[in-house]
Design an enzyme around this catalytic site. Structure first.
Site, PDB file in Angstrom:
ATOM      1  N   ALA A 321       0.833  -1.202   0.000  1.00  0.00           N
ATOM      2  CA  ALA A 321       0.000   0.000   0.000  1.00  0.00           C
ATOM      3  C   ALA A 321       0.863   1.245   0.000  1.00  0.00           C
ATOM      4  O   ALA A 321       1.537   1.547   0.958  1.00  0.00           O
ATOM      5  CB  ALA A 321      -0.907  -0.020   1.216  1.00  0.00           C
ATOM      6  N   CYS A 322       0.887   1.903  -1.124  1.00  0.00           N
ATOM      7  CA  CYS A 322       1.414   3.265  -1.082  1.00  0.00           C
ATOM      8  C   CYS A 322       0.569   4.071  -2.033  1.00  0.00           C
ATOM      9  O   CYS A 322      -0.120   3.527  -2.887  1.00  0.00           O
ATOM     10  CB  CYS A 322       2.909   3.347  -1.362  1.00  0.00           C
ATOM     11  SG  CYS A 322       3.414   2.804  -2.965  1.00  0.00           S
ATOM     12  N   THR A 323       0.558   5.351  -1.836  1.00  0.00           N
ATOM     13  CA  THR A 323      -0.432   6.154  -2.533  1.00  0.00           C
ATOM     14  C   THR A 323       0.089   6.567  -3.893  1.00  0.00           C
ATOM     15  O   THR A 323       0.319   7.735  -4.164  1.00  0.00           O
ATOM     16  CB  THR A 323      -0.783   7.390  -1.725  1.00  0.00           C
ATOM     17  OG1 THR A 323       0.426   8.102  -1.481  1.00  0.00           O
ATOM     18  CG2 THR A 323      -1.414   7.026  -0.421  1.00  0.00           C
ATOM     19  N   SER A 324       0.270   5.573  -4.724  1.00  0.00           N
ATOM     20  CA  SER A 324       0.741   5.825  -6.078  1.00  0.00           C
ATOM     21  C   SER A 324      -0.261   6.705  -6.812  1.00  0.00           C
ATOM     22  O   SER A 324      -1.423   6.386  -6.923  1.00  0.00           O
ATOM     23  CB  SER A 324       0.887   4.501  -6.801  1.00  0.00           C
ATOM     24  OG  SER A 324       0.947   4.738  -8.179  1.00  0.00           O
TER      25      SER A 324
END
Ligand code: PLP
Ligand code: PLP
Lengths: 387, 154, 387, 154
Positions: A321-324
């Protein structure tokens, strides 16, 4: 409900919450305060430090508590780089590191460093020979994760540690994804800096740590009152740190048995998912975290799979989970040589303490149908079937 | 992330499928970018009599596809060409910013399906009238839609 | 027991703990996860952001959550400085800022900036004219705290904000010590960046925030997955942030009345302490946080006072808690023009929700005796009495 | 921070006060640094018959003063001179590192009280024998002890 997203969010163990609670309500002294409540807080920090240290065989160094694994990775890489930039300005990283490592490396690049990113094979194993060949007289740091949170692949860190040490270079290992899943022993790894995360071992979020071997120095990235031996300023999150300590204590006691349990579930899950046609495993078939299942389904896209499972109360994810913002597929899968459309069709299940056989049955009741439904909607599937 | 309306269309997409003897076919997107859409239309008296979609893509891609087919069904070709990405997003109660450009392709797909229909029925005059020559040119060259260039993966 | 060290450690409000709890046990989605548990976590963050924003009239900007006030001060000063260093490399700070501000300024000094530290008067009020005179064409940032956590002095931030704005310079205000004690209104202050702390308003430790006015940019100091709009990477501490939000909501509702209550206790406490001979108030007599009592006792040293009170179950402190290794007295008191021996003899009492009249009675039963005892031990006292 | 033994001496300091007709007086420290100590001794047959201290300072300063007086009482001057800072800290179960130098002055104070006694009783030979000339010189010049220079406040 069946939750398969432990790598992205873990519940806090009840025993951990219980240990934390007094430090939110009564034992509220500031560890820097002189009075006895301050002393109690200080002792609580020391005690937590000891427990975390015990989990990683960390007697030959110290633990600096941070706000999480991301900050610990920043402190390790930026902090070490900036501290020793006079010694050399070349560092080496694997190409499937977490974004907090990759972006720390990029920060150093902007500050006059050269970074060599080492490729991995199709299973995600880093090219050890390439690391060895890349070490130059001006190399000061090599950073390789212990295991990848997304594809679960476990790196040969011991072997790498030996090579790095022989060359007199410092070795950083990001063990956030492996801690509490497989053995993390800083001595066997030969690591000088090791990143640790609390939530991944059922401790609270907002807490992490960096093991720093005796004699190794880093420059702080957060400055102020000089807490954590001057390496990490800011009033210590005592309750959180106590929670991390308790979680480490519990992990030391229980993780091996739990890992065996999860490994069985994992193997069953992989076997059953691969029965779905045109479905493939990402990551290494054996050198793999006991709780990681990462698969790809031809012709369909991961997010729509996640949403479809969500409708059935099943929680999975596409990747770390990363806010790409770019909608690019996982850099990890691309580094493993997957085509973009393959990467887009990947799905990540990470197991944890709460998962049971029933969860897997429930998932396998739903998953084939969901895959089928999305494939029926997909123009690619029709094409491949001679459309 | 997504509005209730988006999720509703995702859960129950309208007009999924492919019209077997379609009058016009529009394809947009690129699987490399994670989005590919195919729109098929049936036209009668310059009106969209039937429309179906197939989509490889994220939740937004599927919901916008569904919404476009719902909006377009029954419209004249001229009316259908006025369906903008903005309009699709609005009708869905908004889209997350990062989804506005890459996953909101269906209006382009519809446009291409209409161009394809006009071309197949040899109505070049109408194509000119409606200012669709450039689109036709692109399609004939096999060029990607604008979105393809946005996608760093290509 | 009577606790007078709220500035250094606050209990977490029970309602806050209650609000946090679900995010530790059940609502464990990662805000970056696509599924509905992720969505819930994202909504919880937005909700907390809104509540904190409401407390400070922050509609014209955004709140970036950090691990605390120290990190927020680093992000504001280092982050702003490094982002705009091409525009100019001069910044201005008061000389009684918290060490996290002072050391952030010093970090910039090492990176090519010039810093002007503005003196304060005996009461700790910053010299506003001197700020105005110090602004140069290459000045890009002025940073002045709203109130001092140690001596309680409240700065004329509105006046300073006006001057700074007229000169087209950015204005950072560290409101960690004032939030929830007096009104913090980012519009009235004319501030572009405002540092906020959770624990000071009975929220959990390990959480803070930075208000960033629309149009103002900062360079992140912790990089990684791009959370918090790319300005603060790392998995969000959802439970902690929810707690901060709840604490802000409660503070908005209740702080004014509580401040009035504490102010009365404060005034009584000051009056009664000053009855002890050769005892003086530090900080401003009126422009002062409602919960702050900072006094000095001639001839004796602060730490021994703290320890003596501790023996009676009374918790006070010498200064802002930071892990000073140098044994130097508080830089704040020295900046106010106190002699070193005066600064060494200072004692800080900070009041909070738990304090009652009885606490003050209890303290005043003990304090005069303790002061007397230590004075009798002190060679200075004997001397002054003609020894 | 402090050991139990330190706290015990802080709570119940031994030998507080000033001997009115002292044979020797030693003063060390500087209030600017937050520490000042005064040791007074009564000597009989080259033995410390009585000893008292007064201290302005932190917990460690008070506890070390108390400990030194306890250790020194009854010793010969020569024995008393052998009481080192290290010894005082050990007897107290250790001191926090940052307190070792600045707040652990009492042994120096005792030394100065002994020099003062020998000087007052005009026993320069003994001062030489015991290697205390330098200390005497410093005292006569009104120089601070070593610790004064450590203290950045001066
Ligand atoms: C290997 C690895 N390192 C670092 C991190 C960053 O952790 P956090 O976001 O908790 O700071 C993660 C998180 O998923 C990870 O998997
Ligand atoms: C004015 C001020 N700013 C910043 C801080 C730093 O807060 P923390 O240690 O919680 O990061 C404090 C703490 O006392 C403070 O009083």
């Amino acid at each position: 409900m069946a939750y398969f997203d432990y790598a992205n969010g873990c519940p806090v163990d009840e025993r951990v919450i219980e240990a934390m609670m007094p430090y939110m309500t009564d034992e509220i002294g500031n560890p820097s305060s002189v009075h006895s409540l301050g002393l109690k807080a200080r002792k609580a920090l020391d005690d937590a430090r000891e427990k975390v240290s015990m989990l990683i065989n960390g007697a030959e160094g110290d633990i600096i508590f941070t706000s999480g694994a991301t900050e610990a990775n920043n402190l390790a890489i930026i902090g070490y780089g900036m501290r020793y930039k006079r010694k050399g300005n070349h560092i080496i990283a694997s190409s499937i590191e977490h974004m907090s490592v990759i972006n720390s490396c990029k920060f150093l690049q902007k500050n006059g460093f050269e970074v060599t990113f080492i490729p991995v094979d199709r299973n995600g194993i880093v090219d050890v020979e390439e690391i060895e060949k890349s070490i130059r007289p001006d190399t000061i740091l090599v950073t390789v994760q212990h295991a990848n949170g997304e594809i679960g692949t476990i790196q040969p860190v011991e072997e790498i540690g030996k090579i790095v040490k022989e060359k007199g270079v410092a070795f950083h290992v990001d063990a956030s994804a492996s801690l509490g899943k497989i053995e993390v022993d800083v001595e066997r790894m030969g690591a000088d800096l090791v990143t640790l995360s609390s939530n991944d071992i059922y401790g609270p979020r907002g807490v992490g740590g960096l093991f720093i071997r005796r004699g190794i120095r880093v420059q702080p990235i957060i400055v102020g009152g000089g807490q954590e031996k001057g390496l990490r300023s800011g009033t210590e999150n005592v309750a959180g740190i106590v929670g991390f300590g308790k979680a480490a204590e519990i992990a030391k006691e229980e993780y091996k048995e739990e890992a065996r349990r999860e490994e069985k579930l994992r193997d069953e899950l992989i076997a059953r998912i691969l029965e779905i046609e045109e479905t493939y495993l990402n990551g290494h078939p054996e050198l793999r975290l006991p709780n990681n299942v990462n698969v790809r389904f031809s012709y369909i896209e991961g997010e729509s799979l996640v949403l479809s499972l969500d409708m059935e109360g099943i929680y999975a994810s596409t990747a770390s989970a990363c806010t790409s913002k770019t909608l690019e597929p996982s850099h990890v899968l691309i580094a493993c040589g997957l085509k973009h459309e393959e990467a887009h069709g990947s799905l990540l299940f990470t197991l944890g303490k709460g998962n049971t056989e029933e969860d897997i049955d429930r998932l396998m009741e739903v998953l084939p149908k969901v895959v089928e439904r999305l494939r029926m909607m997909s123009p690619l599937y029709r094409k491949s079937k001679g459309g | 992330m997504y509005s209730e309306k988006v999720m509703e269309h995702f859960r129950n997409p309208r007009n999924v499928g492919e019209i077997p003897d379609a009058d016009g076919v529009g394809e947009v997107g690129n699987p490399v970018c994670g989005d590919l859409m195919k729109i098929t239309i049936k036209v009668e008296d310059d009106r969209i009599k039937d429309i179906k979609f197939q989509t490889f893509g994220c939740g937004a891609a599927i919901a916008t596809s569904s919404m476009v087919t719902e909006l377009a069904k029954g419209l004249t070709l001229e009316e259908a060409l006025k369906i903008s990405k903005q309009k699709v997003a609005e009708e869905l109660g908004g889209l997350p910013p990062q989804k506005m450009h890459c996953s909101n392709l269906a209006a382009d797909g519809l446009r291409r399906a209409i161009v394809d229909y006009l071309k197949k029925s040899e109505r070049m005059d109408r194509i000119k009238e409606l200012g669709l020559e450039k689109e036709l040119e692109k399609m004939e060259k096999g060029e990607l839609d604008d979105h393809g260039e946005l996608c760093e993966g290509v």
